[in-house]
Write a protein that holds these residues in place. Sequence first.
Motif, PDB file in Angstrom:
ATOM      1  N   ALA A   1      -3.092  32.021 -13.373  1.00 34.80           N
ATOM      2  CA  ALA A   1      -2.061  32.234 -13.613  1.00 34.80           C
ATOM      3  C   ALA A   1      -1.135  32.171 -15.047  1.00 34.80           C
ATOM      4  O   ALA A   1      -0.424  33.156 -15.274  1.00 34.80           O
ATOM      5  CB  ALA A   1      -1.071  31.917 -12.775  1.00 34.80           C
TER       6      ALA A   1
ATOM      7  N   LEU B   1       5.512  26.179  -7.462  1.00 35.07           N
ATOM      8  CA  LEU B   1       4.870  26.187  -6.288  1.00 35.07           C
ATOM      9  C   LEU B   1       3.540  25.250  -6.282  1.00 35.07           C
ATOM     10  O   LEU B   1       3.182  24.738  -5.368  1.00 35.07           O
ATOM     11  CB  LEU B   1       4.417  27.569  -5.925  1.00 35.07           C
ATOM     12  CG  LEU B   1       5.407  28.486  -5.469  1.00 35.07           C
ATOM     13  CD1 LEU B   1       5.209  29.926  -4.969  1.00 35.07           C
ATOM     14  CD2 LEU B   1       6.372  27.744  -4.166  1.00 35.07           C
TER      15      LEU B   1
ATOM     16  N   VAL C   1       5.270  30.085 -10.585  1.00 32.68           N
ATOM     17  CA  VAL C   1       3.842  29.519 -10.146  1.00 32.68           C
ATOM     18  C   VAL C   1       3.714  28.100 -10.328  1.00 32.68           C
ATOM     19  O   VAL C   1       3.320  27.245  -9.573  1.00 32.68           O
ATOM     20  CB  VAL C   1       2.572  30.213 -10.766  1.00 32.68           C
ATOM     21  CG1 VAL C   1       1.237  29.682 -10.637  1.00 32.68           C
ATOM     22  CG2 VAL C   1       2.499  31.810 -10.547  1.00 32.68           C
TER      23      VAL C   1
ATOM     24  N   ALA D   1      -2.981  32.765  -7.902  1.00 35.68           N
ATOM     25  CA  ALA D   1      -2.498  31.467  -7.409  1.00 35.68           C
ATOM     26  C   ALA D   1      -2.536  31.406  -5.992  1.00 35.68           C
ATOM     27  O   ALA D   1      -3.082  30.359  -5.563  1.00 35.68           O
ATOM     28  CB  ALA D   1      -1.205  31.204  -7.937  1.00 35.68           C
ATOM     29  N   LEU D   2      -2.442  32.526  -5.294  1.00 34.85           N
ATOM     30  CA  LEU D   2      -2.411  32.277  -3.867  1.00 34.85           C
ATOM     31  C   LEU D   2      -3.744  32.120  -3.365  1.00 34.85           C
ATOM     32  O   LEU D   2      -4.305  31.271  -2.529  1.00 34.85           O
ATOM     33  CB  LEU D   2      -1.883  33.719  -3.209  1.00 34.85           C
ATOM     34  CG  LEU D   2      -2.143  33.924  -1.628  1.00 34.85           C
ATOM     35  CD1 LEU D   2      -1.285  32.954  -0.816  1.00 34.85           C
ATOM     36  CD2 LEU D   2      -1.710  35.110  -1.222  1.00 34.85           C
TER      37      LEU D   2
ATOM     38  N   CYS E   1       5.129  31.335  -0.035  1.00 34.68           N
ATOM     39  CA  CYS E   1       5.934  31.997  -0.974  1.00 34.68           C
ATOM     40  C   CYS E   1       5.112  32.643  -2.016  1.00 34.68           C
ATOM     41  O   CYS E   1       5.772  33.569  -2.794  1.00 34.68           O
ATOM     42  CB  CYS E   1       6.688  30.704  -1.931  1.00 34.68           C
ATOM     43  SG  CYS E   1       7.846  29.855  -0.779  1.00 34.68           S
ATOM     44  N   LEU E   2       3.849  32.380  -1.871  1.00 34.50           N
ATOM     45  CA  LEU E   2       3.101  33.269  -2.871  1.00 34.50           C
ATOM     46  C   LEU E   2       2.582  34.596  -2.001  1.00 34.50           C
ATOM     47  O   LEU E   2       2.150  35.481  -2.714  1.00 34.50           O
ATOM     48  CB  LEU E   2       1.960  32.480  -3.319  1.00 34.50           C
ATOM     49  CG  LEU E   2       2.259  31.384  -4.405  1.00 34.50           C
ATOM     50  CD1 LEU E   2       0.960  30.703  -4.557  1.00 34.50           C
ATOM     51  CD2 LEU E   2       2.268  32.072  -5.712  1.00 34.50           C
TER      52      LEU E   2
ATOM     53  N   GLY F   1      -4.428  37.910  -0.146  1.00 25.31           N
ATOM     54  CA  GLY F   1      -4.693  37.699  -1.502  1.00 25.31           C
ATOM     55  C   GLY F   1      -6.092  38.563  -1.799  1.00 25.31           C
ATOM     56  O   GLY F   1      -6.080  39.128  -3.027  1.00 25.31           O
TER      57      GLY F   1
ATOM     58  N   SER G   1       2.896  38.590  -3.436  1.00 25.81           N
ATOM     59  CA  SER G   1       1.684  39.272  -3.554  1.00 25.81           C
ATOM     60  C   SER G   1       1.666  40.518  -2.610  1.00 25.81           C
ATOM     61  O   SER G   1       0.611  41.289  -3.094  1.00 25.81           O
ATOM     62  CB  SER G   1       0.402  38.235  -2.920  1.00 25.81           C
ATOM     63  OG  SER G   1       0.332  37.079  -3.660  1.00 25.81           O
TER      64      SER G   1
ATOM     65  N   PHE H   1       0.387  36.096  -9.318  1.00 25.37           N
ATOM     66  CA  PHE H   1       0.657  35.584  -7.837  1.00 25.37           C
ATOM     67  C   PHE H   1      -0.296  35.787  -6.900  1.00 25.37           C
ATOM     68  O   PHE H   1      -0.492  34.927  -5.988  1.00 25.37           O
ATOM     69  CB  PHE H   1       2.067  36.782  -7.275  1.00 25.37           C
ATOM     70  CG  PHE H   1       3.081  36.628  -8.214  1.00 25.37           C
ATOM     71  CD1 PHE H   1       4.194  35.638  -8.100  1.00 25.37           C
ATOM     72  CD2 PHE H   1       3.651  38.028  -8.841  1.00 25.37           C
ATOM     73  CE1 PHE H   1       5.030  35.484  -8.887  1.00 25.37           C
ATOM     74  CE2 PHE H   1       4.710  37.875  -9.557  1.00 25.37           C
ATOM     75  CZ  PHE H   1       5.368  36.698  -9.658  1.00 25.37           C
TER      76      PHE H   1
END
Length: 670
Positions: A260, A95, A92, A347-348, A470-471, A386, A475, A344
């Motif tokens: 996160a 990113l 996390v 954070a997304l 990437c997240l 998300g 997820s 994940f």
Amino acid sequence: MYIPLVFLSLIGFCITGLFGRQIGPKGAAALTTSCLFMSLLLSLFAFYEVGLMGSFVYIRLATWVSSEVLLINWGFMFDSLTVVMCVVVTFVSTLVHLYSIEYMSHDPHLPRFMSYLSLFTFFMLILVTADNFIQMFLGWEGVGLCSYLLINFWFTRVQANKAAIKAMILNRIGDFCLIIGILVIFINYKSVDYTTVAALTPFFKTKTVNFLNIDFNILSLIGIFLFFGAVGKSAQLGLHTWLPDAMEGPTPVSALIHAATMVTAGVFLIARSSFIYEHASHILEFITLLGAATAFFASSVGLVQNDLKRVIAYSTCSQLGYMVFSCGLSDYSAGIFHLANHAFFKALLFLGAGAIIHAVNDEQDMRKMGGLKNLVPFTYSVMVIGSLALIGFPFLAGFYSKDLVLELAYGRYTSYSHFSYYLGTFGAFLTAFYSTRLLCLTFLVKPNGYKSVIGFSQETFSNISIALCCLAVPSIFIGFYTKDLIVGVGNDFFGTAIYVNPKTLHVFDAEFTDFFYKILPVTLSLTGAGLSFFLYNFQSNILFSLKTSFIGRKIYTFLNKKWFFDKIYNECFGQFFFKFGYSMSYKSIDRGVFEIMGPTGLSSTALKTAYQIHESQTKSLYHYTLIILTTLSVLICFRQIWIIFEYNIDYRSIIIVFIALFFITNNNNK
């Protein structure tokens, strides 16, 4: 390999913080992101070696404190719990660093911001890799410091100042309790190492300690103080009010710290101290109740929030409640599994919210958005992913962990577990409702914002998009691919990292739970999502009628005021301490007692006494002889009186009388 994993982020902080002006914003961004990316690769290697191959790693660097029985080493312990946290934190953080390069590109202080992010990551890694409570506490305090610095990054904004101070003060309450817990551990165990404490804990099951003139079980006392430390850091009910206000910081800060990593430190502490909690069942019951109450409370308040980031912040608070009550039911592995999955997709969500705010000229009120689906389609897609993962949509990450937590809660078959199950299930319904509400108000309903803002909204495919991509992948897939590995029935992934009393093991019982109770959480989640979608897109007049009705206004006000926690704290605690600090502490003590005893009291009395003694000098030998004889006679008399009454007179009362006479004389002179 393991030492660079921890210290690469510190190297990035030192170089960027000291030489940020020389290397410039691009150099600072490239350096810190590269260091974090290398830490991520090393974390993946550590996960393979420790988590998959079962090779426990312990590294002792040096002696930190050596004083009598107190021995604290700089040591790093890598077990399966640690490597899971290392992967989550570094992934996390990497990113977020990448995302911040573009998101904060307009800010002239980008090197300072990147250095703070790297310092936070370093302290978080210290926290999760420590082999003793003191080193863990160093990382604990470090992430608190970095939280203050990052929330208050735009320090010219008054709200950012207030939010940072609020976060610091509320965390100090929890940290103070954590210090007491660690001190009680050292006083009784004569050690603060995890391994030593874990080995000695069974011998303290029946031992008590006198605290505040009451006998407490030692393990219960330690457990409650450690948990209060976790309550402050993980924003549980009572010390939760700092988390939504912390959204005043930049969006990457919200994603890294308040979604996160940092807020999960409390859950990590409970899991790491499982060898204590398993012998203190009453404390686990209290943890279960508070976690379930937090999950329900935060999801209910999230229903009526209009700030895009605050909605996600309350969902974070709610999900932390699920993790905590899962640990309270001795399902530590399920709580950690939900922690990892949640990192994940949360954070997304935060980074996606930042992309939306970036696109609409820094507007955060969802009521002034709408119609963004076709303008920012990629951001819309990742926000849908998300949000669906958050509500536990089947076969996404949240489905495998949150439903497992609720299923295990019901399978415990106790009043506490069923209480947490029902509150968590209803909280899942509310979570699905407000998550879908966020999507509808932001993307699907008719545009409600300014034409100059909405009409020119667009997205650019660059670092922001790479971070979101990437997240989005974990997820979707991380829950499916890691469930059997981490929390599969009969799996021993965590091994000795987490201790569970065999008497409380109920994972097999949960397998035989009625199908109705297994399917109820996901059914209510889908119902809440569908109801929200229908109301906000097609029947918004029903919502308006509900809100404007007599009962609706009362409920809406109650939820919009966050259950009046802030009002109670301000009026009962804040105003009280302000008044006490001015009228009592400042006026009576600082300007009263200290002034009388100090500058205006003793000094003036000494001067007056010296002047009177000086005036009494007659230069006559007869007078001096008389004074000497009189003084000796008085002293001998006092000695005889003291000998006679020494068993009946307390010298402390005499001192009090003299002090009282001194103050009375002083006041009369004035």
